[in-house]
Design a protein around this motif. Structure first.
Motif, PDB file in Angstrom:
ATOM      1  N   SER A  51       0.809  -1.061  -0.036  1.00 22.62           N
ATOM      2  CA  SER A  51      -0.065  -0.116   0.171  1.00 22.62           C
ATOM      3  C   SER A  51       0.947   1.159   0.174  1.00 22.62           C
ATOM      4  O   SER A  51       0.379   2.265  -0.111  1.00 22.62           O
ATOM      5  CB  SER A  51      -0.787   0.096   1.296  1.00 22.62           C
ATOM      6  N   LEU A  52       2.238   1.129   0.339  1.00 24.51           N
ATOM      7  CA  LEU A  52       3.152   2.170   0.168  1.00 24.51           C
ATOM      8  C   LEU A  52       3.319   2.874  -1.046  1.00 24.51           C
ATOM      9  O   LEU A  52       3.430   2.271  -2.119  1.00 24.51           O
ATOM     10  CB  LEU A  52       4.392   1.891   0.991  1.00 24.51           C
ATOM     11  N   ALA A  53       3.593   4.111  -1.232  1.00 20.57           N
ATOM     12  CA  ALA A  53       3.723   4.769  -2.535  1.00 20.57           C
ATOM     13  C   ALA A  53       4.913   4.210  -3.423  1.00 20.57           C
ATOM     14  O   ALA A  53       5.066   4.001  -4.457  1.00 20.57           O
ATOM     15  CB  ALA A  53       4.136   6.175  -2.336  1.00 20.57           C
ATOM     16  N   GLY A  54       5.945   3.602  -2.622  1.00 18.81           N
ATOM     17  CA  GLY A  54       7.072   3.064  -3.267  1.00 18.81           C
ATOM     18  C   GLY A  54       6.922   1.696  -4.066  1.00 18.81           C
ATOM     19  O   GLY A  54       7.655   1.180  -4.826  1.00 18.81           O
ATOM     20  N   GLU A  55       5.672   1.042  -3.760  1.00 17.99           N
ATOM     21  CA  GLU A  55       5.369  -0.125  -4.249  1.00 17.99           C
ATOM     22  C   GLU A  55       4.498  -0.008  -5.417  1.00 17.99           C
ATOM     23  O   GLU A  55       3.790  -1.065  -5.911  1.00 17.99           O
ATOM     24  CB  GLU A  55       4.601  -1.226  -3.262  1.00 17.99           C
ATOM     25  N   GLU A  56       4.247   1.203  -5.893  1.00 17.97           N
ATOM     26  CA  GLU A  56       3.285   1.387  -6.857  1.00 17.97           C
ATOM     27  C   GLU A  56       4.051   1.060  -8.319  1.00 17.97           C
ATOM     28  O   GLU A  56       5.202   1.434  -8.473  1.00 17.97           O
ATOM     29  CB  GLU A  56       2.743   3.008  -7.049  1.00 17.97           C
ATOM     30  N   ALA A  57       3.246   0.682  -9.247  1.00 14.67           N
ATOM     31  CA  ALA A  57       3.630   0.376 -10.522  1.00 14.67           C
ATOM     32  C   ALA A  57       3.247   1.551 -11.372  1.00 14.67           C
ATOM     33  O   ALA A  57       2.387   2.203 -11.031  1.00 14.67           O
ATOM     34  CB  ALA A  57       3.399  -0.889 -11.122  1.00 14.67           C
ATOM     35  N   ARG A  58       4.135   1.528 -12.534  1.00 12.54           N
ATOM     36  CA  ARG A  58       3.757   2.806 -13.276  1.00 12.54           C
ATOM     37  C   ARG A  58       2.568   2.503 -14.116  1.00 12.54           C
ATOM     38  O   ARG A  58       2.620   2.525 -15.343  1.00 12.54           O
ATOM     39  CB  ARG A  58       4.726   3.348 -14.169  1.00 12.54           C
ATOM     40  N   ALA A  59       1.488   2.002 -13.552  1.00 16.23           N
ATOM     41  CA  ALA A  59       0.120   1.608 -14.385  1.00 16.23           C
ATOM     42  C   ALA A  59      -1.036   1.668 -13.433  1.00 16.23           C
ATOM     43  O   ALA A  59      -0.813   1.706 -12.069  1.00 16.23           O
ATOM     44  CB  ALA A  59       0.390   0.162 -15.026  1.00 16.23           C
ATOM     45  N   ALA A  60      -2.276   1.846 -14.142  1.00 19.82           N
ATOM     46  CA  ALA A  60      -3.171   2.110 -13.336  1.00 19.82           C
ATOM     47  C   ALA A  60      -4.448   1.904 -14.307  1.00 19.82           C
ATOM     48  O   ALA A  60      -4.408   2.116 -15.394  1.00 19.82           O
ATOM     49  CB  ALA A  60      -3.383   3.631 -12.787  1.00 19.82           C
ATOM     50  N   PHE A  61      -5.540   1.666 -13.607  1.00 19.67           N
ATOM     51  CA  PHE A  61      -6.913   1.224 -14.147  1.00 19.67           C
ATOM     52  C   PHE A  61      -7.669   2.589 -13.811  1.00 19.67           C
ATOM     53  O   PHE A  61      -7.844   2.802 -12.762  1.00 19.67           O
ATOM     54  CB  PHE A  61      -7.719   0.075 -13.708  1.00 19.67           C
ATOM     55  N   VAL A  62      -8.228   3.261 -15.108  1.00 18.70           N
ATOM     56  CA  VAL A  62      -8.745   4.541 -15.079  1.00 18.70           C
ATOM     57  C   VAL A  62     -10.191   4.440 -15.236  1.00 18.70           C
ATOM     58  O   VAL A  62     -10.682   3.772 -16.302  1.00 18.70           O
ATOM     59  CB  VAL A  62      -8.140   5.482 -15.643  1.00 18.70           C
ATOM     60  N   PHE A  63     -11.063   4.810 -14.539  1.00 17.54           N
ATOM     61  CA  PHE A  63     -12.481   4.505 -14.585  1.00 17.54           C
ATOM     62  C   PHE A  63     -13.316   5.734 -15.218  1.00 17.54           C
ATOM     63  O   PHE A  63     -13.077   7.072 -14.858  1.00 17.54           O
ATOM     64  CB  PHE A  63     -13.438   4.129 -13.244  1.00 17.54           C
ATOM     65  N   PHE A  64     -14.483   5.636 -15.987  1.00 19.10           N
ATOM     66  CA  PHE A  64     -15.204   6.604 -16.649  1.00 19.10           C
ATOM     67  C   PHE A  64     -16.763   6.622 -16.289  1.00 19.10           C
ATOM     68  O   PHE A  64     -17.044   5.505 -16.086  1.00 19.10           O
ATOM     69  CB  PHE A  64     -14.874   7.025 -18.256  1.00 19.10           C
ATOM     70  N   LYS A  65     -17.065   7.771 -16.189  1.00 25.08           N
ATOM     71  CA  LYS A  65     -18.609   7.639 -15.937  1.00 25.08           C
ATOM     72  C   LYS A  65     -19.461   7.120 -17.310  1.00 25.08           C
ATOM     73  O   LYS A  65     -20.733   6.781 -16.957  1.00 25.08           O
ATOM     74  CB  LYS A  65     -19.239   8.833 -15.778  1.00 25.08           C
ATOM     75  N   SER A  66     -18.841   7.066 -18.618  1.00 22.88           N
ATOM     76  CA  SER A  66     -19.681   6.680 -19.542  1.00 22.88           C
ATOM     77  C   SER A  66     -18.601   5.853 -20.594  1.00 22.88           C
ATOM     78  O   SER A  66     -17.462   5.713 -20.465  1.00 22.88           O
ATOM     79  CB  SER A  66     -20.162   7.712 -20.507  1.00 22.88           C
ATOM     80  N   ARG A  67     -19.184   4.876 -21.278  1.00 27.38           N
ATOM     81  CA  ARG A  67     -18.654   4.186 -22.360  1.00 27.38           C
ATOM     82  C   ARG A  67     -17.802   5.105 -23.300  1.00 27.38           C
ATOM     83  O   ARG A  67     -16.634   4.753 -23.554  1.00 27.38           O
ATOM     84  CB  ARG A  67     -19.446   3.178 -23.041  1.00 27.38           C
ATOM     85  N   PHE A  68     -18.697   5.972 -23.862  1.00 30.82           N
ATOM     86  CA  PHE A  68     -17.963   6.851 -24.895  1.00 30.82           C
ATOM     87  C   PHE A  68     -16.804   7.851 -24.218  1.00 30.82           C
ATOM     88  O   PHE A  68     -15.864   7.871 -24.936  1.00 30.82           O
ATOM     89  CB  PHE A  68     -19.096   7.810 -25.271  1.00 30.82           C
ATOM     90  N   GLY A  69     -17.006   8.162 -22.962  1.00 31.92           N
ATOM     91  CA  GLY A  69     -15.700   8.795 -22.264  1.00 31.92           C
ATOM     92  C   GLY A  69     -14.583   7.875 -22.248  1.00 31.92           C
ATOM     93  O   GLY A  69     -13.411   8.502 -22.465  1.00 31.92           O
ATOM     94  N   ALA A  70     -14.558   6.576 -22.064  1.00 33.28           N
ATOM     95  CA  ALA A  70     -13.515   5.712 -21.918  1.00 33.28           C
ATOM     96  C   ALA A  70     -13.073   5.573 -23.201  1.00 33.28           C
ATOM     97  O   ALA A  70     -11.696   5.538 -23.445  1.00 33.28           O
ATOM     98  CB  ALA A  70     -14.092   4.251 -21.177  1.00 33.28           C
ATOM     99  N   ALA A  71     -13.807   5.316 -24.327  1.00 30.12           N
ATOM    100  CA  ALA A  71     -13.432   5.124 -25.453  1.00 30.12           C
ATOM    101  C   ALA A  71     -12.638   6.297 -26.287  1.00 30.12           C
ATOM    102  O   ALA A  71     -11.743   6.168 -26.962  1.00 30.12           O
ATOM    103  CB  ALA A  71     -14.545   4.942 -26.302  1.00 30.12           C
ATOM    104  N   THR A  72     -13.149   7.501 -25.709  1.00 26.97           N
ATOM    105  CA  THR A  72     -12.572   8.831 -26.518  1.00 26.97           C
ATOM    106  C   THR A  72     -11.137   8.820 -25.644  1.00 26.97           C
ATOM    107  O   THR A  72     -10.139   9.123 -26.454  1.00 26.97           O
ATOM    108  CB  THR A  72     -13.315   9.827 -25.772  1.00 26.97           C
ATOM    109  N   ALA A  73     -10.980   8.642 -24.586  1.00 27.92           N
ATOM    110  CA  ALA A  73      -9.658   8.606 -23.913  1.00 27.92           C
ATOM    111  C   ALA A  73      -8.646   7.552 -24.411  1.00 27.92           C
ATOM    112  O   ALA A  73      -7.387   7.938 -24.690  1.00 27.92           O
ATOM    113  CB  ALA A  73      -9.831   8.312 -22.337  1.00 27.92           C
ATOM    114  N   VAL A  74      -9.281   6.439 -24.760  1.00 30.25           N
ATOM    115  CA  VAL A  74      -8.263   5.142 -24.927  1.00 30.25           C
ATOM    116  C   VAL A  74      -7.809   5.571 -26.389  1.00 30.25           C
ATOM    117  O   VAL A  74      -6.814   4.942 -26.973  1.00 30.25           O
ATOM    118  CB  VAL A  74      -8.843   3.939 -25.265  1.00 30.25           C
TER     119      VAL A  74
END
Length: 714
Positions: free
Chosen positions: A297-320
């Motif tokens: 849970s410490l910041a030093g154990e974070e990988a340089r990757a994340a799952f990012v959630f959006f409020k709509s399918r279109f919003g996620a598709a636009t970002a990707v």
């Protein structure tokens, strides 16, 4: 190879298939084998063990065949998702294709080949002593007008296959869109994966992700989960799982407990039982897991990757689909897989490391392909008796026995090649897993392509050119001579590939029904396991089965006008596959993911490649047979096929890459009409992509503190 050698191979494999069918129909009824033959039904609770003995268990039956035959496509869709439907459509497509080609090949082309005498006339009186070459196009006289029959067949079958490919692509595309419209809100439709996140000494990865997407997508961004480094935790969890099984077995088997206690009393002391020792060891592992989870849970154990959630399918598709940064190697986005489909060990630290890993995998695949030529050369040597007698003179007396020579030339080569090919799918799956793919489905699709092309190059081309990599390269480096060299080499190996279909096809698909390896493994582990132990329901090994089916499709397409005798054996294979795989989807396989039909473009591209290869061989064979006009008129055929493929690529492939804005917005508007449901969905979405390694474990009954969540991710 002579006809009697082929009949020997057919007889052996027919007997094996009958044996597998009979054993399966008996063994599947035994309660102790339910984990092997009906694991899906056992896990779902629709099939329960029956302890009362019944004589019916010992009698073979065919009721499962009727049940598999009656399975509708909608039932298959509910059982195995759209991927299962696509797999079965591939088999039914092959049945249609080779039924049509078989009618032309057996009723028209085969008699024409037999009437020729370029090699020798067919001996009707001593039919089994005829060489299989008299049934091929090589036996038709050069310059004969009968070759126009083969020319017409090439055009007719190509047109039929292309029409069928178009309608299949169109049908599966429509099913994919309908499947999307009928689905409930899915987490992966609202989620993207972001990798190569820039690091900063002033803020954590989580803070950087939150501020970045809040600034760029303030109206659609919902939340995110940063991926943690959990490889050490996964290793500890595997140890805990094994130890828990040991403790469970000791508790359920007092005799085993007594034996282990007496065996190990000198190590642990007479006062402490073996169970107490293992329980204490399990508690220590759990404490260690909890400590590692807290450290994650410490910041030093974070990988340089994340799952990012959006409020709509279109919003996620636009970002990707937008480049997020001026530096294209930072903030790399891609569509997230289903939560259950995530391959958690995939996260590489940088763009460069993933790029290097792909280069390494390409190099290893090439090296593996070259090394595999060794068994191919061995197999080719077995098909030539005179060569065997030169290499192994002490076998000369044995090889003079007719039955032995028929087995050596007709059955043994394909069997040896089949055994070596068993190593290819797991090897390619492993290589795909280290390429940085984010999901099990991506790994399987990549492995499917690798296995398919490996099989084409090593089994087809290496066999055709007698196992010499130099011969293959020499042919490819001289494009003008490719049709001529293929025209000479491919028909010469017709007999080998006919027996290959029988040996590799019939037996392999029958062993799929019998599940040889799981059954043997079950017999070995049965004394050490309890019937109450948890077991894992297998998923369909698409990376193994799809390339095999497509390779048989390639053999059928390329040889249908060269050696039409192969077609009945191919039809028998696909009929077996149709029944057996439907049965496996009912009783054995449970889907772990659903790509919504993304495997079909692999099928389509393989069929197009097979058609073009067949056309190139046809150009060469007509030129070799001194029918230059037919050779010239065949040249437009591969060009027309490639144009057709380009149309399909523009028309249908985008549907399999991403959903359209029209579809996404339509679904989003439907969701807006049910605010209560979407509010609950958003709450569950935040926790959908938690790493399983960070979840609390429940092995120790006395350690209640382990049952509470360890960290909260935001």
């Amino acid at each position: 190879m002579i006809v009697s050698a082929l009949l020997t191979s057919v007889g052996i494999n027919t007997a094996l298939c009958v044996m597998f069918f009979a054993l399966y129909s008996i063994l599947r009824k035994q309660p102790s084998n339910y984990e092997v033959y009906v694991p899906r039904l056992l896990a779902e609770g629709t099939s329960k063990r029956r302890s009362r003995f019944n004589l019916e268990r010992l009698i073979p039956s065919t009721g499962w065949v009727a049940k598999a035959w009656r399975l509708s496509e909608e039932e298959l869709l509910s059982l195995s998702g759209l991927d299962g439907v696509v797999f079965m459509r591939m088999i039914t497509f092959s049945l249609k294709m080779f039924t049509f080609a078989g009618i032309i090949g057996i009723l028209v082309l085969l008699p024409v080949n037999c009437w020729g005498d370029q090699l020798k006339s067919i001996d009707v009186a001593d039919f089994v002593s005829n060489s299989l070459d008299v049934f091929t196009i090589s036996n038709v006289n050069s310059g004969s007008r009968w070759l126009w029959v083969h020319f017409s067949a090439v055009y007719i079958v190509t047109g039929f296959i292309c029409i069928q490919l178009f309608y299949e692509y169109k049908y599966i595309s429509s099913r994919r869109i309908s499947y999307f419209y009928s689905s409930k809100p899915q987490p992966h439709h609202f989620t993207i994966l972001v990798r190569s996140i820039p690091t900063s000494s002033s803020s954590s990865i989580s803070d950087s992700v939150g501020s970045f997407f809040n600034e760029l997508y303030p109206s659609t961004y919902l939340s995110h989960v940063v991926v943690r480094r959990t490889s050490k935790i996964r290793s500890l969890l595997n140890d805990a799982k094994k130890l828990y099984k040991t403790v469970t077995q000791l508790r359920s088997d007092p005799t085993q407990q007594k034996h282990r206690r007496s065996f190990s009393s000198g190590l642990f002391g007479r006062k402490n039982s073996v169970i107490e020792h293992y329980e204490k060891k399990l508690e220590n592992i759990e404490e260690n897991v909890r400590l590692k989870q807290s450290e994650a849970s410490l910041a030093g154990e974070e990988a340089r990757a994340a799952f990012v959630f959006f409020k709509s399918r279109f919003g996620a598709a636009t970002a990707v689909h937008l480049q997020q940064s001026v530096n294209p190697t930072h903030w790399i986005t891609e569509l997230a897989p289903e939560p259950s489909d995530v391959y958690w060990p995939f996260f590489s630290e940088s763009f460069m490391r993933r790029w290097i890993s792909k280069l390494v995998v390409v190099f290893v695949c090439i090296l593996f392909t070259i090394l595999f030529l060794i068994p191919v050369v061995i197999v080719q040597g077995l098909t030539n008796l005179s060569q065997l007698e030169v290499l192994f003179p002490f076998l000369t007396s044995i090889l003079t026995i007719k039955f032995v020579s028929q087995i050596v030339t007709g059955y043994l080569p394909s069997l040896i090649l089949q055994l070596f090919l068993k190593l290819v799918p797991p090897a390619m799956e492993f290589l795909s897993s280290i390429q940085g793919y984010i999901s099990h489905s991506d790994i399987e699709m990549s492995a499917s392509r690798k296995v398919l092309w490996f099989t084409i190059w090593n089994v087809f081309f290496a066999t055709v050119f007698s196992g010499s990599i130099l011969s293959v390269l020499r042919a490819l480096l001289d494009p003008k001579n490719i049709p001529g060299k293929l025209a000479v080499a491919v028909p010469a190996q017709a007999s080998f590939f006919i027996t290959y279909v029988v040996t590799q096809g019939w037996t392999s698909v029958s062993s799929e029904l019998f599940r040889v390896i799981p059954f043997i493994f079950s017999l070995i582990t049965r004394p050490f396991t309890s019937t109450d132990d948890d077991f894992e329901v297998p998923s369909a090994p698409y990376h193994k089965d799809i390339p095999r089916v497509l390779f048989f499709g390639l053999l059928g397409i390329t040889y249908f006008f060269l050696a039409p005798l192969i077609l009945p054996f191919l039809l028998a294979y696909f009929c077996l596959a149709y029944i057996i795989f439907r049965n496996q989807f009912i009783n054995v396989y449970a889907p772990k993911y659903d790509t919504a039909g993304k495997f079909w473009p692999i099928v389509h591209n393989s069929m197009i490649f097979s058609l073009v290869l067949m056309h190139i061989i046809a150009v060469g064979i007509f030129a070799l047979k001194k029918l230059s006009l037919a050779s010239s008129l065949t040249i437009p055929l591969p060009l027309l096929t490639l144009i057709f493929n380009e149309y399909c690529r523009k028309r249908f492939l985008p549907i399999f890459v991403a959903y359209s804005a029209e579809s996404l917005i339509k679904k989003d508007r439907e969701d807006q009409q049910n605010d209560a449901t979407m509010t609950q969905f958003y709450e569950n979405l935040i926790s959908a992509y938690e790493d399983p390694a960070l979840l609390p474990i429940h092995y120790s009954p006395d350690n209640d503190s382990l049952h509470t969540p360890l960290i909260s991710q935001a």
